[in-house]
Design a protein around this motif. Structure first.
Motif, mmCIF file in Angstrom:
data_model
loop_
_atom_site.group_PDB
_atom_site.id
_atom_site.type_symbol
_atom_site.label_atom_id
_atom_site.label_comp_id
_atom_site.label_asym_id
_atom_site.label_seq_id
_atom_site.Cartn_x
_atom_site.Cartn_y
_atom_site.Cartn_z
ATOM 1 N N ALA A 2 0.818 -1.196 0.000
ATOM 2 C CA ALA A 2 0.000 0.000 0.000
ATOM 3 C C ALA A 2 0.860 1.258 0.000
ATOM 4 O O ALA A 2 1.893 1.320 0.656
ATOM 5 C CB ALA A 2 -0.915 -0.005 1.217
ATOM 6 N N ASP A 3 0.426 2.249 -0.745
ATOM 7 C CA ASP A 3 1.099 3.537 -0.775
ATOM 8 C C ASP A 3 0.450 4.409 0.291
ATOM 9 O O ASP A 3 -0.736 4.709 0.210
ATOM 10 C CB ASP A 3 0.928 4.152 -2.165
ATOM 11 C CG ASP A 3 1.641 5.480 -2.312
ATOM 12 O OD1 ASP A 3 1.925 6.141 -1.297
ATOM 13 O OD2 ASP A 3 1.922 5.862 -3.449
ATOM 14 N N LYS A 6 -1.862 7.409 -0.705
ATOM 15 C CA LYS A 6 -3.049 7.213 -1.529
ATOM 16 C C LYS A 6 -4.229 6.725 -0.700
ATOM 17 O O LYS A 6 -4.058 6.010 0.278
ATOM 18 C CB LYS A 6 -2.775 6.183 -2.634
ATOM 19 C CG LYS A 6 -1.788 6.655 -3.667
ATOM 20 C CD LYS A 6 -1.663 5.649 -4.783
ATOM 21 C CE LYS A 6 -0.738 6.164 -5.871
ATOM 22 N NZ LYS A 6 -0.654 5.205 -6.978
ATOM 23 N N ARG A 8 -6.965 4.271 0.119
ATOM 24 C CA ARG A 8 -7.083 2.835 -0.113
ATOM 25 C C ARG A 8 -8.544 2.462 -0.358
ATOM 26 O O ARG A 8 -9.423 2.831 0.408
ATOM 27 C CB ARG A 8 -6.538 2.066 1.088
ATOM 28 C CG ARG A 8 -5.031 2.184 1.225
ATOM 29 C CD ARG A 8 -4.494 1.387 2.410
ATOM 30 N NE ARG A 8 -5.319 1.426 3.601
ATOM 31 C CZ ARG A 8 -5.241 2.371 4.544
ATOM 32 N NH1 ARG A 8 -4.406 3.367 4.440
ATOM 33 N NH2 ARG A 8 -6.018 2.315 5.606
ATOM 34 N N ARG A 27 -6.950 2.992 -10.115
ATOM 35 C CA ARG A 27 -5.506 3.236 -9.964
ATOM 36 C C ARG A 27 -5.061 4.455 -10.769
ATOM 37 O O ARG A 27 -4.269 5.266 -10.279
ATOM 38 C CB ARG A 27 -4.726 1.988 -10.359
ATOM 39 C CG ARG A 27 -4.921 0.866 -9.353
ATOM 40 C CD ARG A 27 -4.125 -0.394 -9.685
ATOM 41 N NE ARG A 27 -4.635 -1.502 -8.889
ATOM 42 C CZ ARG A 27 -5.490 -2.419 -9.335
ATOM 43 N NH1 ARG A 27 -5.905 -2.411 -10.584
ATOM 44 N NH2 ARG A 27 -5.926 -3.367 -8.523
ATOM 45 N N ASP A 32 -5.239 3.548 -4.342
ATOM 46 C CA ASP A 32 -4.586 2.260 -4.097
ATOM 47 C C ASP A 32 -5.731 1.251 -4.029
ATOM 48 O O ASP A 32 -6.397 1.129 -3.000
ATOM 49 C CB ASP A 32 -3.801 2.319 -2.785
ATOM 50 C CG ASP A 32 -3.117 1.019 -2.443
ATOM 51 O OD1 ASP A 32 -3.193 0.058 -3.234
ATOM 52 O OD2 ASP A 32 -2.509 0.952 -1.361
ATOM 53 N N THR A 34 -7.677 -2.433 -4.324
ATOM 54 C CA THR A 34 -7.566 -3.877 -4.136
ATOM 55 C C THR A 34 -8.874 -4.514 -4.577
ATOM 56 O O THR A 34 -9.947 -4.115 -4.127
ATOM 57 C CB THR A 34 -7.312 -4.222 -2.652
ATOM 58 O OG1 THR A 34 -6.090 -3.606 -2.247
ATOM 59 C CG2 THR A 34 -7.228 -5.722 -2.437
#
Length: 84
Positions: A2-3, A6, A8, A27, A32, A34
């Motif tokens: 993870a960034d 960003k 999430r 993105r 970020d 998922t």
């Protein structure tokens, strides 16, 4: 990985085509993102690393978006997660 800079996002989408479109779109927009193929897997991802926002598909096998929205009652940190 993870960034930390960003937002999430965990999104649940059982349609492979939709997931392949949504993931890159999120993105490219700077999130970020998922992906999870159903609500149960999304819940696993949420519990493993709580996101800032959750985007569940309403109609999915095993656990749909409505059930996912009702499930995080067991953890106070998860109750406050915004769902779209």
């Amino acid at each position: 990985m993870a960034d930390p800079g960003k937002t999430r996002v965990v999104f649940a989408e059982d349609s492979r085509v939709q997931a392949l479109m949504l993931g890159p779109t999120l993105r490219e927009a700077g999130y970020d993102a998922t992906a999870a193929e159903d609500g149960a897997k999304a819940l696993e991802a949420i519990r493993a690393a709580p996101p800032d926002i959750v985007i569940p598909d309403i109609a999915m096998p095993d656990m749909d978006g409505i059930a996912l929205a009702r499930t995080p009652q067991d953890a106070p940190a998860l109750r406050a997660l915004p769902l779209i």
